[in-house]
Design a protein around this motif. Structure first.
Motif, short mmCIF file in Angstrom:
data_model
loop_
_atom_site.label_atom_id
_atom_site.label_comp_id
_atom_site.label_asym_id
_atom_site.label_seq_id
_atom_site.Cartn_x
_atom_site.Cartn_y
_atom_site.Cartn_z
N LEU A 616 79.04 59.39 38.92
CA LEU A 616 77.91 59.67 39.80
C LEU A 616 77.16 58.37 40.08
N ALA A 617 76.97 58.06 41.36
CA ALA A 617 76.26 56.84 41.75
C ALA A 617 74.78 57.00 41.42
N ALA A 632 76.15 51.04 40.86
CA ALA A 632 75.95 51.43 39.47
C ALA A 632 76.15 52.93 39.34
N THR A 633 77.10 53.30 38.47
CA THR A 633 77.27 54.70 38.11
C THR A 633 76.55 54.94 36.79
N ARG A 635 77.62 54.80 33.72
CA ARG A 635 77.98 53.94 32.59
C ARG A 635 78.46 52.55 33.00
N THR A 636 78.87 52.33 34.23
CA THR A 636 79.43 51.05 34.63
C THR A 636 78.78 50.56 35.91
N VAL A 637 78.96 49.26 36.17
CA VAL A 637 78.50 48.63 37.41
C VAL A 637 79.73 47.98 38.03
N ARG A 638 80.05 48.39 39.26
CA ARG A 638 81.22 47.86 39.96
C ARG A 638 80.79 46.95 41.10
N CYS A 639 81.48 45.82 41.21
CA CYS A 639 81.17 44.83 42.24
C CYS A 639 82.31 44.83 43.26
N TYR A 640 81.97 45.00 44.55
CA TYR A 640 82.96 45.05 45.63
C TYR A 640 82.71 43.92 46.61
N ASP A 641 83.80 43.37 47.15
CA ASP A 641 83.73 42.36 48.20
C ASP A 641 83.83 43.08 49.53
#
Length: 782
Positions: A616-617, A632-633, A635-641
């Motif tokens: 869930l965002a 950021a969900t 539990r994690t943080v994802r980085c996209y280009d």
């Protein structure tokens, strides 16, 4: 008459020789011979020389022929004319077979020359002659006389098996080894007469050649035949070595000690030794010492030394010994005639009996006897003694010295907060007017206006320094305003706010807004309607709801300054602007796949970048310098280009539920706040794990924010009603770690329904921050 046949024979020979010479000259066999040497004019081939010799002999013996003419004529050996023609034909054929290759050398027949050549002549494609040489085996075709012949590889097979074949075996390359020529009987006889060196008369089984021995092998055979030792120089009768006379042993053969009876002490030597001993004791004989050492000893004698331990009491020889623990002395309850107050009642006795032996406070109950002789023997005496022995056996044998360390000395040495100023310390302004919780606050890019959104569905704009409300609009009567965010550029004065599923874009009224700036802001919002009118919007699949509907909110809201309304699929909780102001992202945690949306202001376009999200965002943020997008969900943080449209990095803060996220202005550091009371600092270039984890709040952290104006400050807001201000300096050297120091805890908000401070924002230039609380107020801290 006698000489006519001979003359005829000579004439015939001369004619044959002339004819042969004419043929050879006609064939050009002598081309180039004269160029080599002019003295070879009289050259005559060997065969012709033989004929010439015979002719000379015939001329020389002409007289004898004349004398024996009668005998010659009467001889049957004189050939007839037919026989003479046959002989002449044979001579011509032999002359044709002979070929002169070099002057002064006997000519050889052509077939012998062909056999002696190591090449063959073939015709090429053009009809010319081509010389083809055979393959050269570098191991066995060498000109070296010491080169070994082919080795027969047939093994232990008898050579008689090959008697019917022209070969006797095969070499290592698989080629046949031909049988050597045996010769005739006469040649064998000559070989036996002319005995070569090393001849044995035997035949080699492998090669079939005569077996010849070398000089060393012949010498070896001779020594064996004479009964001598095969190796020359070997002496079978060497001289014996006397071991016990030449070898001196370290230990004697007998280990018995020397008996004392053999020792005879010398009395004279004893007297001399005693004199030396007395002299040494009296100091008359001193060992030799260098002058430098004696001077040093004299100086040390003159020095005054103090005994630091002269008052120390003598310690026991076993300081680590620990005496056995002593049993406590018996009390009144252990007496055979205790007082009445120590005797248990009936209820206490029943309770003691029901309790497990391990849980009883006492192992016995006091009893009363009239006399000591009536006291019975103690039934658990053996058990008590055994437990006592076990206690002594298991008691520690070493005294451990505990370290008395001040806990404060273990803390890292941090700079004083007074050295890290400026940072906010006190409340300067309190903004009141909302009914219920103030859910969001934001300061405009110029730093003069403050926007707030509350649970009452209204958006209010205030003067930052005075706290005066200058503009207000009610967006919804049912849904609260979750977030308000200013467009980050100064060319327009645009505010974005979310209420339920609607996102409103408005141009508030403020004293700092000039008519030119107001009109420019309205033009920016209206430009997208022209883009949509021209039909340049992407088509939506039939039967599918569009990601976002851009429309005008209505006359009432337009008159108040609200110009655009964007409707999405679920309630919006977060709004984040791109640094250039043309894009903004929204987060709808309940929207599942469409929870994250990116909106383009100039095109009135809404896009769903993710087909599927891993969790869930919770919040999103744009990178301040690069085209990176952080999601950021829980539990994690994802980085996209966004340019390459790919995942760049996954950051794992280790939090159970992420609540907020922010990027440092340099772009290399990240702070994360979580509902499990943790504030996490990440170095994106170092690792995907937290660089530092801080816990300064007893309740959940709602918001975190960096100062965007270049000051090394960041803050967090918690449900305990406080704000924690941090000093966070990021060094230019990547090898150094950032300096993180908590400098101030700001208190003032009241906790309502276990909710304290909800949102926080920094002034774009000054070290001021604004907080929104559940108590219905917003506060400016300076």
């Amino acid at each position: 008459m006698k000489s006519k046949p001979v003359e005829k024979k000579r004439k015939a020979r001369d004619e044959e020789s002339d004819s042969e010479s004419d043929d050879e000259l006609g064939n050009g066999l002598f081309d180039g011979v004269l160029e080599a040497s002019e003295d070879e004019e009289d050259y005559i081939p060997s065969d012709e020389i033989d004929d010439g010799d015979s002719e000379s002999e015939a001329s020389e013996g002409s007289e004898e022929v004349d004398e024996d003419d009668d005998d010659a004529l009467l001889s049957d050996d004189i050939p007839s004319d037919v026989e003479g023609d046959d002989e002449m034909g044979k001579l011509r054929k032999g002359a044709e077979e002979l070929e002169i290759t070099e002057p002064g050398v006997d000519p050889k027949p052509k077939h012998q020359e062909e056999e002696g050549r190591n090449y063959r002549i073939e015709k090429d494609a053009n009809g010319g002659e081509r010389y083809v040489y055979g393959e050269i085996d570098p191991a066995y075709d060498s000109d070296d006389s010491d080169a070994q012949g082919p080795v027969n590889t047939i093994g232990n097979i008898p050579l008689s098996f090959y008697d019917t074949y022209p070969h006797i075996g095969y070499d290592i390359n698989g080629k046949k080894i031909m049988r050597p020529a045996t010769g005739d009987a006469l040649q064998s006889l000559l070989d036996t007469i002319e005995v070569p060196k090393g001849w044995t008369g035997l035949t080699d089984v492998n090669t079939g050649n005569p077996l010849n021995l070398t000089q060393e092998e012949l010498e070896l055979v001779r020594r064996v035949q004479h009964g001598l030792v095969p190796e020359e120089g070997y002496d079978p009768y060497v001289d014996t070595v006397e071991w016990f006379t030449s070898k001196q042993e370290t230990m004697p053969l007998s280990a018995a000690p020397e008996p004392k009876r053999r020792f005879l002490p010398s009395k004279n030597e004893a007297k001399q030794v005693m004199k030396l001993v007395r002299a040494i004791r009296e100091g008359r004989i001193l060992p030799y010492k260098p002058p430098e050492e004696r001077e040093r000893e004299e100086e040390e004698k003159e020095e005054v030394h103090f005994d630091l331990w002269q008052d120390e009491e003598p310690a026991a020889p076993n300081p680590m010994h620990i005496p056995a623990p002593k049993l406590p002395p018996p009390g009144y309850e252990m007496s055979y005639n205790p007082p009445e107050e120590y005797l248990p009642t009936k209820e206490e006795r029943e309770e003691w009996e029901k309790t497990d032996p391990e849980d009883r406070e006492k192992e016995f109950l006091p009893q009363k006897y009239n006399s000591l002789r009536k006291v019975p023997a103690w039934g658990t005496l053996v058990k008590e003694r055994f437990e006592r022995c076990m206690d002594l056996y298991l008691a520690p044998r070493v005294r451990k010295n505990r370290l008395n360390i001040d806990p404060n000395s273990l803390l890292p040495k941090l700079p004083s907060p007074a050295e890290l100023k400026p940072f906010p310390t006190v409340v300067q302004t309190i903004f009141r007017g909302h009914e219920g919780t103030v859910r969001s606050v934001a300061i405009d890019p110029t730093g003069v206006a403050l926007a707030t959104g509350g649970s009452d569905g209204t958006v209010r704009v205030w003067e930052l320094l005075t706290g005066r409300q200058v503009w207000s609009v009610k967006l919804s009567s049912e849904d609260p305003v979750y977030t308000v965010r200013w467009r980050p550029t100064k060319d327009a004065f645009i505010l974005a706010a979310s209420a339920g599923e609607d996102i409103f874009l408005m141009v508030p009224t403020h004293s700092s807004v000039t008519p030119t700036l107001d009109q420019a802001s309205r033009d920016v919002l209206a430009a997208g309607f022209g883009y949509a009118t021209n039909g340049q919007q992407p088509a939506t699949a039939p039967g599918k709801e569009p990601a976002g509907k851009w429309a005008r909110p209505g006359t009432k809201l337009e008159d108040a300054g609200v110009l655009v309304r964007v409707t999405v699929r679920s309630a919006v909780k977060v709004i984040t602007w791109h640094r250039r102001g043309d894009h903004f992202a929204t987060v709808s945690p309940e929207g599942q796949r469409s929870s994250v949306a990116i909106h383009t202001l100039s095109k009135h376009l809404t896009q769903i970048p993710f087909r599927k999200l891993h969790g869930l965002a919770q919040t999103v943020v744009f990178h301040p310098l690069k085209p990176l997008f952080f999601v950021a969900t829980m539990r994690t943080v994802r980085c996209y280009d966004l340019q390459k449209v790919e995942l760049v990095k996954i950051v794992q803060p280790g939090a159970k539920w992420i609540s907020s996220l922010d990027i440092h202005s340099g772009g290399d550091h990240l702070i994360v706040g979580s509902y499990d009371r943790r504030l996490l600092w990440h170095d994106l270039d170092l690792s995907n794990r937290p660089h530092k984890t801080m816990r300064f709040h007893p309740k959940a952290i709602r918001a975190v924010k960096y100062h965007k104006g270049g000051l090394p400050l960041f803050a967090d807001a918690s449900d305990d009603g406080t704000l924690q201000i941090f000093y966070g300096k990021v060094p230019n050297d990547q090898l150094e770690s950032p300096t993180i120091v908590p400098v101030k805890q700001l208190k003032g908000h009241k906790v309502v329904n276990q909710v304290g401070v909800v949102d926080i924002d920094w002034h774009p230039r000054e070290p001021w921050c604004v907080s929104a609380g559940a108590d219905g107020t917003a506060r400016l801290w300076m």
